[in-house]
Write an enzyme that holds these catalytic residues in place. Structure first.
Site, short mmCIF file in Angstrom:
data_model
loop_
_atom_site.label_atom_id
_atom_site.label_comp_id
_atom_site.label_asym_id
_atom_site.label_seq_id
_atom_site.Cartn_x
_atom_site.Cartn_y
_atom_site.Cartn_z
N GLU A 105 54.17 36.48 49.32
CA GLU A 105 52.66 36.73 49.14
C GLU A 105 52.15 37.79 50.16
O GLU A 105 52.77 37.94 50.94
CB GLU A 105 51.94 35.66 48.73
CG GLU A 105 51.53 35.15 50.07
CD GLU A 105 52.41 33.64 50.28
OE1 GLU A 105 52.87 33.16 49.29
OE2 GLU A 105 52.49 33.33 51.60
N CYS A 106 51.41 38.72 49.40
CA CYS A 106 50.72 39.62 50.09
C CYS A 106 49.34 39.59 50.14
O CYS A 106 48.83 39.77 48.76
CB CYS A 106 51.40 40.99 50.04
SG CYS A 106 50.39 42.54 50.86
N VAL A 107 48.60 39.26 51.00
CA VAL A 107 46.93 39.01 50.70
C VAL A 107 46.13 40.00 51.73
O VAL A 107 46.47 40.22 52.95
CB VAL A 107 46.60 37.67 51.06
CG1 VAL A 107 47.18 36.73 49.94
CG2 VAL A 107 46.90 37.17 52.36
#
Length: 126
Positions: A105-107
């Site tokens: 995931e990339c936040v």
């Protein structure tokens, strides 16, 4: 039982934590920022160079554990500007094959340690 794994090539932890902890067949790597241990400086020459330095720091820890990026099962990327996603993705992706790339995931976050633009943590399976 947990085994602590640190690398002298990666930046020293700046708090009460270690580079990584092995529990059974799982290696949990703490978030790495674009700090160059050899020069003792933050890399601030652009998101691509910063991402390369983060991946290099992760590599040092993975190597110390006797593993490779092929063992990565999960990565978490924290970035300050989602507009940099494609540039980060290009660099990050060059470390993995598409067929065996890990979950991820990339936040986008408001702030990271030392006001850096990127931090990445990983989980590996031996």
């Amino acid at each position: 039982m947990k085994q602590i794994i640190n690398s002298s090539k990666a930046p020293a932890p700046i708090g009460p934590y270690n580079h990584s902890v092995m529990v059974g067949d799982l290696l949990f790597i703490s978030g790495q920022i674009p700090f160059n241990q050899a020069t003792e400086t933050l890399v601030t020459t652009g998101i691509q160079d910063e991402t390369k330095q983060v991946m290099q720091n992760l590599y040092y820890i993975v190597e110390e554990a006797g593993l490779t990026f092929e063992h990565v099962v999960k990565a978490t990327i924290f970035i300050r500007n989602m507009d940099h996603f494609s540039m980060i993705n290009e660099i990050y992706g060059s470390y993995f094959s598409a067929e065996t790339a890990p979950a991820r995931e990339c936040v986008q976050v408001e702030k990271l340690p030392r006001n850096v633009n990127i931090e990445i943590s990983m989980i590996l399976h031996r």
